[in-house]
Structure formats: structure tokens, C-alpha cells
Scaffold this active site. Structure first.
Site, mmCIF file in Angstrom:
data_model
loop_
_atom_site.group_PDB
_atom_site.id
_atom_site.type_symbol
_atom_site.label_atom_id
_atom_site.label_comp_id
_atom_site.label_asym_id
_atom_site.label_seq_id
_atom_site.Cartn_x
_atom_site.Cartn_y
_atom_site.Cartn_z
ATOM 1 N N THR A 161 0.819 -1.204 0.000
ATOM 2 C CA THR A 161 0.000 0.000 0.000
ATOM 3 C C THR A 161 0.854 1.256 0.000
ATOM 4 O O THR A 161 0.346 2.355 -0.154
ATOM 5 C CB THR A 161 -0.948 0.016 1.208
ATOM 6 N N SER A 162 2.152 1.138 0.240
ATOM 7 C CA SER A 162 3.106 2.230 0.037
ATOM 8 C C SER A 162 4.220 1.679 -0.846
ATOM 9 O O SER A 162 4.848 0.674 -0.507
ATOM 10 C CB SER A 162 3.697 2.718 1.365
#
Length: 203
Positions: free
Chosen positions: A26-27
Site C-alpha cells: 500500500t506504500s
């Protein structure tokens, strides 16, 4: 995404994935250095109302393989990025996808490209994306310097992703990195207890 010249997909041990879970972070970020590029991602996957689908990357992987057979040479990172951008732009009304393309080739060396929602192709020495990226743009702008070597770039990626993970509730877990150079792909796994703890600095 994979690039036939020298690229990697950041994939954790398959046995660690739950049923239906996608091996995406997600990052995510990619940073070029002289001689290569470092790509990294956290290990958490939270899609909310969105559905993760690797079909776009799979289509481009097939196109890149066809390019190599047709032209007798491996495509450059720029060609891979252009193919992806074309698919995203042509399907902008039906496809919600923002993608980072990074890799190494003998013409351009280490490169990163950012393809935002709806299309567009932007080359830069670094690219960040995912929910955690909104928390670290200022950090990257203020900290990044050209001329870093591999080790300093790896440290920068680890620090930046750790900061994103400490601020973004959807990011977390561990960090997986890959260093892509003309020699090949080196994969690095950083467990959660070895990451900088930025939460301790918040009063």
C-alpha cells in the site's frame, strides 16, 4: 511490473499470503541511482472498496515478450512504461490504475516512471505511490539528492517507507526491496522489528 531487461515484482513468500490476498504494497516507491534502481513496498494489502487486478501488468508482460521476439532485443524501460501508459489512457473510463514503472537497461541505466490515473508518463529520479505516499512527499522532496550510491539509496527507501508506514493506517508490516542493476536483481527483506520506529518520536 516486470521488465525483461532487468526488473522484478516484489512478491513475498507465497505461503504467507491469505486466500485471495494480493501480493501488493500500500506504500510503494522507486528511486534511481547511478547504475540501477531500488524499488520497495510495504507488505500490507488493504484494498477497501477497490479490487486489485494484475491483468494490466500481465498484458504488458506479454506485449514485452512479443516485442523481444519481433525485434530480437529486449525492450527498454521507457518502452515498457509507454506500453503501460497507452493501456491506461485508452481505458481511462473503465480502469482506475496508477502505476510506477522502474528498471534498468543498457541505454538509460536506472529509471523510474510514474503513470497517474487516467494516463500520462512522467520520468523522474524517484516515484512514490499508494496510500502512504501522501504522507512522505515533503520528506522525499527535502531529503533526496542526486549522486547517491546503491547503499545510500537503499537506506533512503527504507527510511521513507518506514515513515509512510508509521503515518498511514493502511500501510505496515515489513518492507520488501529489490535492487535492479545490469548484474541482475538483488532482493532484500526487512522485518518489522528492524525498521526505524518513527512513532516513538511523536509526543
Amino acid at each position: 511490473m516486470q521488465h525483461p531487461s532487468q526488473a522484478t515484482t516484489l512478491t513475498p513468500n507465497v505461503s504467507r499470503l491469505k486466500a485471495g490476498e494480493m501480493n501488493l504494497g500500500t506504500s510503494i516507491m522507486a528511486v534511481a541511482f547511478e547504475g540501477g534502481v531500488v524499488v520497495g513496498a510495504d507488505s500490507r494489502t488493504t484494498m477497501g472498496s477497490f479490487i486489485a487486478n494484475r491483468a494490466v501488468a500481465d498484458v504488458v508482460t506479454a506485449q514485452l515478450s512479443q516485442y523481444e521476439m519481433t525485434h530480437g532485443e529486449k525492450p527498454t524501460v521507457h518502452i515498457a512504461a509507454t506500453m503501460l501508459e497507452s493501456i491506461i489512457y485508452q481505458n481511462k473510463d473503465r480502469l482506475s490504475a496508477g502505476i510506477i514503472v522502474a528498471g534498468w537497461d543498457r541505454i538509460g541505466g536506472g529509471q523510474t516512471y510514474n503513470i497517474p490515473l487516467g494516463g500520462g508518463l512522467f520520468a523522474a529520479p524517484w516515484s512514490i505511490g499508494g496510500s502512504g505516499s501522501t504522507y512522505v512527499y515533503g520528506h522525499v522532496d527535502a531529503t533526496y539528492q542526486e549522486g547517491w550510491d546503491k547503499d545510500r539509496t537503499m537506506d533512503f527507501v527504507k527510511q521513507t517507507l518506514s515513515l509512510a508506514m508509521s503515518r498511514d493506517g493502511s500501510s505496515g508490516g515489513t518492507i520488501r526491496m529489490a535492487v535492479i542493476t545490469k548484474e541482475g536483481v538483488e532482493r532484500i527483506f526487512v522485518p518489522g522489528d528492524k525498521l526505524p520506529n518513527y512513532n516513538d518520536r511523536v509526543e
